[in-house]
Design a protein around this motif. Structure first.
Motif, PDB file in Angstrom:
ATOM      1  N   THR A 139      56.013   9.768  27.086  1.00  0.00           N
ATOM      2  CA  THR A 139      56.481  10.718  26.082  1.00  0.00           C
ATOM      3  C   THR A 139      55.301  11.415  25.423  1.00  0.00           C
ATOM      4  OG1 THR A 139      56.455   9.057  24.324  1.00  0.00           O
ATOM      5  CG2 THR A 139      58.485   9.273  25.592  1.00  0.00           C
ATOM      6  N   LEU A 140      55.562  12.583  24.847  1.00  0.00           N
ATOM      7  CA  LEU A 140      54.559  13.240  24.026  1.00  0.00           C
ATOM      8  C   LEU A 140      54.414  12.469  22.718  1.00  0.00           C
ATOM      9  CD1 LEU A 140      55.473  17.017  24.448  1.00  0.00           C
ATOM     10  CD2 LEU A 140      53.585  15.766  25.506  1.00  0.00           C
ATOM     11  N   PRO A 141      53.186  12.249  22.251  1.00  0.00           N
ATOM     12  CA  PRO A 141      53.011  11.534  20.979  1.00  0.00           C
ATOM     13  C   PRO A 141      53.578  12.341  19.821  1.00  0.00           C
ATOM     14  CG  PRO A 141      50.912  12.412  21.778  1.00  0.00           C
ATOM     15  CD  PRO A 141      51.902  12.624  22.867  1.00  0.00           C
ATOM     16  N   MET A 142      54.270  11.679  18.936  1.00  0.00           N
ATOM     17  CA  MET A 142      54.917  12.327  17.800  1.00  0.00           C
ATOM     18  C   MET A 142      54.515  11.634  16.496  1.00  0.00           C
ATOM     19  SD  MET A 142      56.762  14.827  18.980  1.00  0.00           S
ATOM     20  CE  MET A 142      57.500  15.390  20.520  1.00  0.00           C
ATOM     21  N   ASP A 143      54.687  12.354  15.388  1.00  0.00           N
ATOM     22  CA  ASP A 143      54.490  11.799  14.045  1.00  0.00           C
ATOM     23  C   ASP A 143      53.116  11.148  13.876  1.00  0.00           C
ATOM     24  OD1 ASP A 143      57.075  12.575  13.339  1.00  0.00           O
ATOM     25  OD2 ASP A 143      57.914  10.727  14.177  1.00  0.00           O
ATOM     26  N   GLY A 144      52.081  11.820  14.364  1.00  0.00           N
ATOM     27  CA  GLY A 144      50.727  11.321  14.181  1.00  0.00           C
ATOM     28  C   GLY A 144      50.276  10.296  15.200  1.00  0.00           C
ATOM     29  N   GLU A 145      51.177   9.876  16.085  1.00  0.00           N
ATOM     30  CA  GLU A 145      50.794   8.935  17.140  1.00  0.00           C
ATOM     31  C   GLU A 145      49.822   9.620  18.098  1.00  0.00           C
ATOM     32  OE1 GLU A 145      52.970   6.235  20.650  1.00  0.00           O
ATOM     33  OE2 GLU A 145      53.989   7.945  19.743  1.00  0.00           O
ATOM     34  N   LEU A 146      48.885   8.852  18.646  1.00  0.00           N
ATOM     35  CA  LEU A 146      47.921   9.404  19.586  1.00  0.00           C
ATOM     36  C   LEU A 146      48.301   9.030  21.016  1.00  0.00           C
ATOM     37  CD1 LEU A 146      44.527   8.645  17.784  1.00  0.00           C
ATOM     38  CD2 LEU A 146      45.816  10.783  17.791  1.00  0.00           C
ATOM     39  N   GLY A 147      48.164   9.967  21.921  1.00  0.00           N
ATOM     40  CA  GLY A 147      48.379   9.666  23.321  1.00  0.00           C
ATOM     41  C   GLY A 147      47.242   8.811  23.869  1.00  0.00           C
ATOM     42  N   LEU A 148      47.570   7.772  24.612  1.00  0.00           N
ATOM     43  CA  LEU A 148      46.553   6.890  25.195  1.00  0.00           C
ATOM     44  C   LEU A 148      46.282   7.220  26.657  1.00  0.00           C
ATOM     45  CD1 LEU A 148      47.489   3.397  23.708  1.00  0.00           C
ATOM     46  CD2 LEU A 148      46.017   5.179  22.762  1.00  0.00           C
ATOM     47  N   TYR A 149      47.037   8.177  27.203  1.00  0.00           N
ATOM     48  CA  TYR A 149      46.905   8.522  28.619  1.00  0.00           C
ATOM     49  C   TYR A 149      46.882  10.041  28.780  1.00  0.00           C
ATOM     50  CZ  TYR A 149      48.341   3.674  29.254  1.00  0.00           C
ATOM     51  OH  TYR A 149      48.422   2.306  29.178  1.00  0.00           O
ATOM     52  N   ILE A 150      46.304  10.488  29.869  1.00  0.00           N
ATOM     53  CA  ILE A 150      46.389  11.882  30.274  1.00  0.00           C
ATOM     54  C   ILE A 150      47.210  11.938  31.550  1.00  0.00           C
ATOM     55  CG2 ILE A 150      45.119  13.905  31.102  1.00  0.00           C
ATOM     56  CD1 ILE A 150      42.776  13.009  29.370  1.00  0.00           C
ATOM     57  N   ALA A 151      48.287  12.735  31.513  1.00  0.00           N
ATOM     58  CA  ALA A 151      49.118  12.939  32.696  1.00  0.00           C
ATOM     59  C   ALA A 151      48.765  14.291  33.288  1.00  0.00           C
ATOM     60  CB  ALA A 151      50.601  12.891  32.315  1.00  0.00           C
ATOM     61  N   LYS A 152      48.234  14.278  34.514  1.00  0.00           N
ATOM     62  CA  LYS A 152      47.759  15.499  35.167  1.00  0.00           C
ATOM     63  C   LYS A 152      48.790  15.939  36.210  1.00  0.00           C
ATOM     64  CE  LYS A 152      43.238  15.610  35.698  1.00  0.00           C
ATOM     65  NZ  LYS A 152      41.851  15.290  36.104  1.00  0.00           N
ATOM     66  N   PHE A 153      49.252  17.155  36.068  1.00  0.00           N
ATOM     67  CA  PHE A 153      50.289  17.662  36.966  1.00  0.00           C
ATOM     68  C   PHE A 153      49.712  18.011  38.342  1.00  0.00           C
ATOM     69  CE2 PHE A 153      52.354  18.321  32.912  1.00  0.00           C
ATOM     70  CZ  PHE A 153      53.695  18.081  33.198  1.00  0.00           C
ATOM     71  N   PRO A 154      50.523  17.895  39.388  1.00  0.00           N
ATOM     72  CA  PRO A 154      50.073  18.361  40.710  1.00  0.00           C
ATOM     73  C   PRO A 154      49.961  19.884  40.705  1.00  0.00           C
ATOM     74  CG  PRO A 154      52.405  17.766  40.765  1.00  0.00           C
ATOM     75  CD  PRO A 154      51.897  17.362  39.417  1.00  0.00           C
ATOM     76  N   SER A 155      49.312  20.401  41.740  1.00  0.00           N
ATOM     77  CA  SER A 155      49.067  21.839  41.829  1.00  0.00           C
ATOM     78  C   SER A 155      49.846  22.439  42.991  1.00  0.00           C
ATOM     79  CB  SER A 155      47.564  22.095  42.036  1.00  0.00           C
ATOM     80  OG  SER A 155      47.314  23.423  42.401  1.00  0.00           O
ATOM     81  N   LEU A 197      55.661  23.276  28.711  1.00  0.00           N
ATOM     82  CA  LEU A 197      54.593  22.318  28.993  1.00  0.00           C
ATOM     83  C   LEU A 197      54.839  21.573  30.301  1.00  0.00           C
ATOM     84  CD1 LEU A 197      53.903  20.772  25.467  1.00  0.00           C
ATOM     85  CD2 LEU A 197      52.809  22.728  26.564  1.00  0.00           C
ATOM     86  N   ASN A 198      55.843  21.973  31.042  1.00  0.00           N
ATOM     87  CA  ASN A 198      56.168  21.333  32.310  1.00  0.00           C
ATOM     88  C   ASN A 198      55.805  22.284  33.446  1.00  0.00           C
ATOM     89  OD1 ASN A 198      57.179  19.426  34.068  1.00  0.00           O
ATOM     90  ND2 ASN A 198      59.051  19.096  32.877  1.00  0.00           N
ATOM     91  N   THR A 199      55.651  21.751  34.626  1.00  0.00           N
ATOM     92  CA  THR A 199      55.466  22.587  35.811  1.00  0.00           C
ATOM     93  C   THR A 199      56.432  22.091  36.876  1.00  0.00           C
ATOM     94  OG1 THR A 199      53.794  21.222  36.910  1.00  0.00           O
ATOM     95  CG2 THR A 199      52.996  22.805  35.290  1.00  0.00           C
ATOM     96  N   HIS A 200      56.629  22.906  37.896  1.00  0.00           N
ATOM     97  CA  HIS A 200      57.641  22.547  38.887  1.00  0.00           C
ATOM     98  C   HIS A 200      57.039  22.387  40.287  1.00  0.00           C
ATOM     99  CE1 HIS A 200      60.816  23.040  35.943  1.00  0.00           C
ATOM    100  NE2 HIS A 200      60.219  24.166  35.562  1.00  0.00           N
ATOM    101  N   SER A 201      55.726  22.231  40.358  1.00  0.00           N
ATOM    102  CA  SER A 201      55.112  21.945  41.653  1.00  0.00           C
ATOM    103  C   SER A 201      55.454  20.519  42.055  1.00  0.00           C
ATOM    104  CB  SER A 201      53.591  22.137  41.574  1.00  0.00           C
ATOM    105  OG  SER A 201      53.054  21.400  40.490  1.00  0.00           O
ATOM    106  N   GLY A 202      55.594  20.297  43.373  1.00  0.00           N
ATOM    107  CA  GLY A 202      56.031  18.996  43.855  1.00  0.00           C
ATOM    108  C   GLY A 202      54.911  17.977  43.923  1.00  0.00           C
ATOM    109  N   GLY A 203      55.323  16.702  43.971  1.00  0.00           N
ATOM    110  CA  GLY A 203      54.354  15.624  44.128  1.00  0.00           C
ATOM    111  C   GLY A 203      54.195  14.790  42.876  1.00  0.00           C
ATOM    112  N   PRO A 204      53.490  13.662  42.990  1.00  0.00           N
ATOM    113  CA  PRO A 204      53.311  12.762  41.855  1.00  0.00           C
ATOM    114  C   PRO A 204      52.316  13.307  40.841  1.00  0.00           C
ATOM    115  CG  PRO A 204      52.064  11.970  43.726  1.00  0.00           C
ATOM    116  CD  PRO A 204      52.848  13.150  44.217  1.00  0.00           C
ATOM    117  N   LEU A 205      52.343  12.725  39.645  1.00  0.00           N
ATOM    118  CA  LEU A 205      51.365  13.023  38.604  1.00  0.00           C
ATOM    119  C   LEU A 205      50.302  11.929  38.614  1.00  0.00           C
ATOM    120  CD1 LEU A 205      54.127  14.374  37.623  1.00  0.00           C
ATOM    121  CD2 LEU A 205      53.134  14.277  35.338  1.00  0.00           C
ATOM    122  N   LEU A 206      49.091  12.292  38.234  1.00  0.00           N
ATOM    123  CA  LEU A 206      48.031  11.299  38.071  1.00  0.00           C
ATOM    124  C   LEU A 206      47.962  10.925  36.603  1.00  0.00           C
ATOM    125  CD1 LEU A 206      45.637   9.706  39.301  1.00  0.00           C
ATOM    126  CD2 LEU A 206      44.180  11.634  38.638  1.00  0.00           C
TER     127      LEU A 206
END
Length: 393
Positions: A139-155, A197-206
């Motif tokens: 999920t996207l971090p909300m209410d001041g929470e910090l994201g602990l991961y980076i989700a990289k979309f496929p190209s 903030l989403n993309t529709h290219s196929g394949g897994p995310l890193l």
């Protein structure tokens, strides 16, 4: 930084940045950036105000390309087109490292549900948190929470890029490099992501664990070498490798400089033409008073997609992969102030380890066959070229 005000950015009519006097009296600790410090480690005078241009440290905190465009749409009405200050004002509370940028009156107006993070770079990616409930997704971090991961979309342009980077990170770990935790995840693992903030290219995310966030979500300061050298993001490909090596040798340790050499050799072997100034970083653990070399990140082979690609940083005044013979590494060593023998040995060690581990690496099997074949072919070509570093005399 560390919940203490250290300075102010003012826009009226130019961008001016000034440090707080008590921060100066504390010796400029925790360190914001080496670019603000002199050769003997003292805090410099405040940088000269600039018309229409953010100070480079802060400009390098902002997203580029598709992510910048997406964030502009996401915060439409609050961010004027091509306005860095607007974007920094909206996203500044959650940027890379430990720095936070907030309005001078302390107020932070956050509309819900909106994303308020900034990640540098061109690739579409999100700062995310793992949902704590059983079987929860990302999920996207909300209410001041910090994201602990980076989700990289496929190209859509570069097929298999997530699997490519996943395998290259595994290779770096297999040869003993400091690598953040990483895994491939399905797009369905993302929950409630706004369309822009989403993309529709196929394949897994890193999915990559952020090393600028601690286990309990605390901020750990980092800066990339565009920030260290005071270079605008648009000039990130203009760097020279010896400059980073010399900085590491002087500001961190000779061992860190030689680790940089090993990572350069890995980039040459795998055909990674994207290791520009923003893909090398310093990290400031603990009290933030001394830098270390950050873990390796953004490693992938670019030659399967760009056959004529070259090194992002010049090495011995050359960028062509095939020009990186022993003579170039010697020239690099001399300009960086490193012992020739140690540099050549680091290159040879990397060549040996990569050739031992790559073809037996389980993670390489997830890479599409055509992409994997081009990586193998490049490795075969580069091995004897870098192997000249083993020759005596």
């Amino acid at each position: 930084m560390a919940n203490r005000k250290i300075g102010t950015i003012l826009r009226s009519p130019v961008y001016a940045f000034t440090f707080e006097q008590d921060y100066r009296e504390r010796g400029g600790v925790p360190i914001l950036s080496l670019s603000f410090r002199s050769a003997n480690g003292e805090l410099r005078q405040d940088p000269k105000p600039l018309a229409g241009i953010l100070p480079t440290f802060f400009a390098n905190l902002l997203p580029e390309g598709k992510l910048r465009e997406a964030m502009g749409k996401h915060h439409q009405g609050r961010v004027r087109q091509r306005n860095d200050f607007d974007l920094l004002a909206v996203l500044g509370a959650d940027v890379s490292g430990a720095v936070q940028l907030v309005p001078s009156d302390g107020s932070v107006l956050m509309e819900k549900p909106k994303a308020y993070f900034s990640l540098a770079g061109m690739q579409m990616k999100l700062s995310v948190a793992k949902n704590r409930r059983e079987g929860g997704g990302l999920t996207l971090p909300m209410d001041g929470e910090l994201g602990l991961y980076i989700a990289k979309f496929p190209s859509a342009t570069f097929p298999g890029v997530s699997e490519n980077e996943f395998a290259n990170l595994a290779l770096a770990a297999a040869i003993g490099m400091d690598v953040p935790h990483h895994e491939l995840v399905e797009r369905s693992d993302l929950e409630s992501i706004p369309e822009e903030l989403n993309t529709h290219s196929g394949g897994p995310l890193l999915l990559v664990r952020r090393f600028d966030r601690g286990a309990d979500g605390q901020r750990i300061h980092i800066e990339d070498f565009a920030q260290v050298f005071g270079v605008q993001p648009s000039r990130k490909y203009e760097g020279a490798a010896f400059h980073i090596a010399a900085t590491l040798n002087n500001a961190v340790s000779p061992e860190a400089a030689l680790e940089f050499v090993r990572r350069l050799a890995l980039a040459a072997l795998t055909g990674n033409g994207d290791m520009h100034l923003k893909n090398w970083s310093l990290i400031y653990p603990g009290d933030g008073d001394r830098p270390s070399l950050a873990p390796i990140y953004d490693v992938l082979s670019t030659v399967p997609y760009i056959p004529a690609d070259a090194m992002a940083l010049s090495l011995g005044r050359e960028r062509s992969f095939r020009a990186l013979t022993a003579a170039r590494w010697k020239a690099f060593a001399n300009r960086a102030g490193l012992p020739e023998t140690a540099v050549l040995e680091a290159v040879v060690e990397t060549v040996t380890l990569v050739n031992e581990r790559w073809r037996r690496l389980p993670e390489r099997e997830v890479v599409p066959a055509n992409v994997r074949g081009r990586i193998d072919e490049h490795l075969k070509v580069m091995t004897p070229i870098l192997g000249t570093c083993a020759q005596k005399g």
